[in-house]
Design a protein around this motif. Structure first.
Motif, short mmCIF file in Angstrom:
data_model
loop_
_atom_site.label_atom_id
_atom_site.label_comp_id
_atom_site.label_asym_id
_atom_site.label_seq_id
_atom_site.Cartn_x
_atom_site.Cartn_y
_atom_site.Cartn_z
N LEU A 62 1.85 -4.33 1.54
CA LEU A 62 2.81 -3.99 2.59
C LEU A 62 2.87 -2.48 2.84
CD1 LEU A 62 5.75 -6.40 1.72
CD2 LEU A 62 4.06 -6.66 3.54
N SER A 63 2.66 -1.70 1.80
CA SER A 63 2.74 -0.24 1.94
C SER A 63 1.43 0.38 2.44
CB SER A 63 3.13 0.40 0.61
OG SER A 63 2.13 0.16 -0.38
N GLY A 64 0.38 -0.42 2.52
CA GLY A 64 -0.90 0.11 2.97
C GLY A 64 -1.53 1.07 1.97
N ALA A 65 -1.21 0.89 0.70
CA ALA A 65 -1.73 1.79 -0.33
C ALA A 65 -3.23 1.56 -0.52
CB ALA A 65 -0.99 1.56 -1.64
N PRO A 66 -4.00 2.62 -0.76
CA PRO A 66 -5.45 2.48 -0.90
C PRO A 66 -5.83 1.88 -2.25
CG PRO A 66 -4.80 4.75 -1.28
CD PRO A 66 -3.57 4.03 -0.83
N GLU A 67 -7.08 1.53 -2.39
CA GLU A 67 -7.61 1.00 -3.65
C GLU A 67 -7.35 2.02 -4.77
OE1 GLU A 67 -9.12 -2.01 -5.85
OE2 GLU A 67 -8.83 -2.04 -3.68
N GLY A 68 -6.97 1.50 -5.93
CA GLY A 68 -6.66 2.36 -7.05
C GLY A 68 -5.20 2.73 -7.16
N SER A 69 -4.37 2.28 -6.21
CA SER A 69 -2.93 2.52 -6.26
C SER A 69 -2.28 1.56 -7.25
CB SER A 69 -2.31 2.34 -4.87
OG SER A 69 -2.90 3.21 -3.93
N THR A 70 -1.12 1.95 -7.77
CA THR A 70 -0.43 1.13 -8.76
C THR A 70 1.07 1.13 -8.53
OG1 THR A 70 -0.21 2.97 -10.32
CG2 THR A 70 -2.19 1.59 -10.54
N VAL A 71 1.75 0.20 -9.22
CA VAL A 71 3.21 0.07 -9.14
C VAL A 71 3.79 0.13 -10.54
CG1 VAL A 71 5.15 -1.37 -8.39
CG2 VAL A 71 3.01 -1.37 -7.07
N PHE A 72 4.85 0.90 -10.71
CA PHE A 72 5.65 0.88 -11.94
C PHE A 72 7.00 0.27 -11.58
CE2 PHE A 72 9.14 2.83 -14.34
CZ PHE A 72 8.80 2.44 -15.63
N PHE A 73 7.41 -0.76 -12.32
CA PHE A 73 8.69 -1.41 -12.05
C PHE A 73 9.78 -0.88 -12.96
CE2 PHE A 73 5.95 -4.90 -10.32
CZ PHE A 73 6.44 -4.84 -9.03
N ALA A 74 10.92 -0.59 -12.37
CA ALA A 74 12.10 -0.14 -13.09
C ALA A 74 13.27 -1.06 -12.73
CB ALA A 74 12.41 1.31 -12.73
N ASN A 75 14.49 -0.62 -13.01
CA ASN A 75 15.67 -1.45 -12.78
C ASN A 75 16.56 -0.95 -11.65
OD1 ASN A 75 15.23 -3.02 -15.36
ND2 ASN A 75 15.52 -0.97 -16.20
N SER A 76 16.29 0.25 -11.13
CA SER A 76 17.19 0.84 -10.14
C SER A 76 16.46 1.95 -9.39
CB SER A 76 18.43 1.42 -10.82
OG SER A 76 18.07 2.55 -11.63
N GLY A 77 17.12 2.45 -8.34
CA GLY A 77 16.56 3.56 -7.60
C GLY A 77 16.54 4.84 -8.41
#
Length: 411
Positions: free
Chosen positions: A96-111
Motif C-alpha cells: 500500500l505504501s509503494g515501498a521498493p524491494e528491500g523495504s521492511t516493517v517494524f511493528f510496535a504498540n503505539s505511535g
C-alpha cells in the motif's frame, strides 16, 4: 456489567488512576458504529473516533469476529517467533505504501513507540555519518515518550522534564527559506515532519515544501521521516497522506492509530535495503509488538477499508462535512483532508469558544468533538460514518453553537 453511575465510577477513577489526563468527561460502556453509550445510558455521536483511531467505528462485526477467532487460536507468542498474520500485514503495508524491494516493517504498540524506532534509526545514521543535527517542525507532535517528546515542539509538553534527547532544532512549517538554510552546512542527520499537523489544528504542509524537504534530505545524505500516525490508514482519503504528492517517498514512515481500529498497534516502514539495515538484530525490540491479535486487527482493518470503499467515503463525507460547517456563521475556516478536519471558530464575547463548545456539545447534545486550541476544533470520525450521521453531527453542533451564543449574549 456494573450498575454504578457515571458519578460513582468517576470517583473511583480519581482515587485510583494517575492524574495525567485530568478528569474524564464521562464513563463509556459500549459502542456501535459511530455511537457510544455511557454508564448512565446516555447516547453520543462520536466525531472523534478515539482521536483518529477507530477507523471502522465501534464493534465492527468483522473486526470483532476476526479478533475473537485469533484469540481462540493463538494469542501472544513473543518475538522469538513469528506468525502468518505478522508477515501478511507487513507485506500489505509495503504494498500500500509503494515501498521498493528491500523495504521492511517494524511493528510496535503505539505511535510514540513507532517514532522512537524512527528516531533510533536516525541516531544510528547520525553515528555512522557524523552528521549531528536533527530537525523537526514547530507545532509538530510525535508522542510522549522521551525520544518522541524530544521531537515534539510544544514547550508545555517538554519543559517539565528538563533536558531531553537532542538538541532538536525546530523549523517553521512551510517556510522554504528556513528549510533551505537549515541544510547549508551539510550536517543534518534527519528531518521529522507530519504531512498534516493534527495536534496543531489540522494544518497541512504544502506539496512544494514536502518536495523540497525530499530534495534537500536526499542531496545532503539526511533521512526524511514522515509521521503518518494520525494521517495514515485512510484518514485523509489516501492510504497515506503523502501519496497525494506524486513520486514523493520518505526514508522512514511511522504509523499507528487507525491501523488496528482500536487495537494497539504501530509500525515503522523503512524504505529500501540501506535504510532497513540501520537497525540490526539486538539493536531494537519489543515484547508485544506485532503479535497475532494485533496484526489480525491490522489486516482486518485494511481489508474492510478496501471492501467497504472507505477511502472514497472519507473523501465524500469529509467534503460534505466541510461544506456544511463552512455555512455556519461562527465558523471562520475549515481545513478538510478526507475525514480529518480542523474547524476554526469565532464567537463574540467568548475567549475559548472551541473548548466551551466541546463541553456543551457533549453534555447537552451528545456529540463528541475535540478542541486543539482556544478557537479550533478537530473532527476525526470513523471512516465508515454515513452521510446521514454526518448531517446529524452538524445539526448537533449547530444546536450547541446556539446554546453557546445565547449564553454569551445573556445579561
Amino acid at each position: 456489567m456494573s450498575t454504578e453511575t457515571v458519578t460513582d465510577l468517576l470517583q473511583r477513577y480519581q482515587q485510583r488512576l494517575t492524574g495525567v489526563f485530568g478528569s474524564p468527561q464521562t464513563v463509556l460502556q459500549r459502542g456501535e458504529g459511530t455511537r457510544v453509550w455511557d454508564a448512565d445510558g446516555n447516547e453520543y455521536l462520536d466525531m472523534l473516533g478515539g482521536i483518529a483511531v477507530n477507523a471502522l467505528g465501534h464493534a465492527h462485526p468483522e473486526h470483532a469476529a476476526a479478533l475473537n477467532a485469533q484469540q481462540n487460536r493463538l494469542g501472544h507468542i513473543s518475538n522469538l517467533f513469528t506468525s502468518e498474520p505478522q508477515i501478511a500485514l507487513a507485506e500489505k503495508l509495503l504494498e500500500l505504501s509503494g515501498a521498493p524491494e528491500g523495504s521492511t516493517v517494524f511493528f510496535a504498540n503505539s505511535g510514540s513507540e513507532a517514532n522512537e524506532a524512527g528516531l533510533k534509526a536516525v541516531l544510528r545514521h547520525r553515528k555512522d555519518t557524523g552528521k549531528q543535527r536533527i530537525l523537526a517542525l514547530e507545532n509538530g507532535f510525535h508522542g510522549r515518550t522521551i525520544g518522541a517528546l524530544s521531537l515534539t515542539h510544544k514547550p508545555a509538553y517538554r519543559e517539565p522534564f528538563g533536558e531531553l534527547i537532542g538538541p532538536v532544532e525546530f523549523l517553521a512549517p512551510n517556510d522554504l527559506q528556513a528549510l533551505e538554510a537549515s541544510f547549508e552546512h551539510d550536517d543534518v542527520a534527519g528531518l521529522f515532519l507530519e504531512p498534516v499537523q493534527g495536534e496543531a489544528g489540522v494544518h497541512a504542509l504544502d506539496d512544494q515544501y514536502l518536495l523540497k524537504a525530499r530534495e534537500l534530505t536526499r542531496s545532503h545524505g539526511a533521512l526524511l521521516v514522515f509521521d503518518e500516525v494520525q494521517t495514515g490508514i485512510g484518514r485523509t482519503g489516501e492510504w497515506f497522506n503523502h501519496l497525494r504528492v506524486p513520486g514523493l517517498q520518505p526514508d522512514l514512515m511511522t504509523l499507528a492509530k487507525g491501523l488496528g481500529s482500536g487495537f494497539p498497534i504501530g509500525g515503522l516502514i523503512s524504505y529500501g535495503p540501506q535504510v532497513s539495515a540501520l537497525l540490526s538484530p539486538g539493536q531494537h525490540g519489543t515484547t508485544f509488538g506485532g503479535n497475532p491479535p494485533a496484526t489480525v486487527a491490522g489486516l482486518t482493518t485494511l481489508a474492510v477499508i478496501e471492501s467497504e470503499s472507505l477511502l472514497q467515503n472519507a473523501r465524500e463525507v469529509g467534503s460534505q462535512l466541510a461544506e456544511a460547517l463552512n455555512a455556519l456563521d461562527e465558523v471562520t475556516a475549515v481545513r478538510q483532508y478526507g475525514l480529518h478536519l480542523g474547524v476554526d471558530l469565532q464567537v463574540p464575547g467568548c475567549t475559548e469558544p472551541a473548548k466551551q463548545l466541546a463541553g456543551t456539545a457533549l453534555s447537552k447534545h451528545g456529540l463528541i468533538i475535540n478542541a486543539t486550541g482556544e478557537h479550533t476544533l478537530r473532527l476525526a470520525p470513523p471512516l465508515n460514518i454515513s452521510p446521514e450521521e454526518a448531517a446529524e453531527a452538524v445539526q448537533r453542533l449547530t444546536a450547541a453553537l446556539a446554546d453557546l451564543t445565547e449564553k454569551e449574549h445573556t445579561p
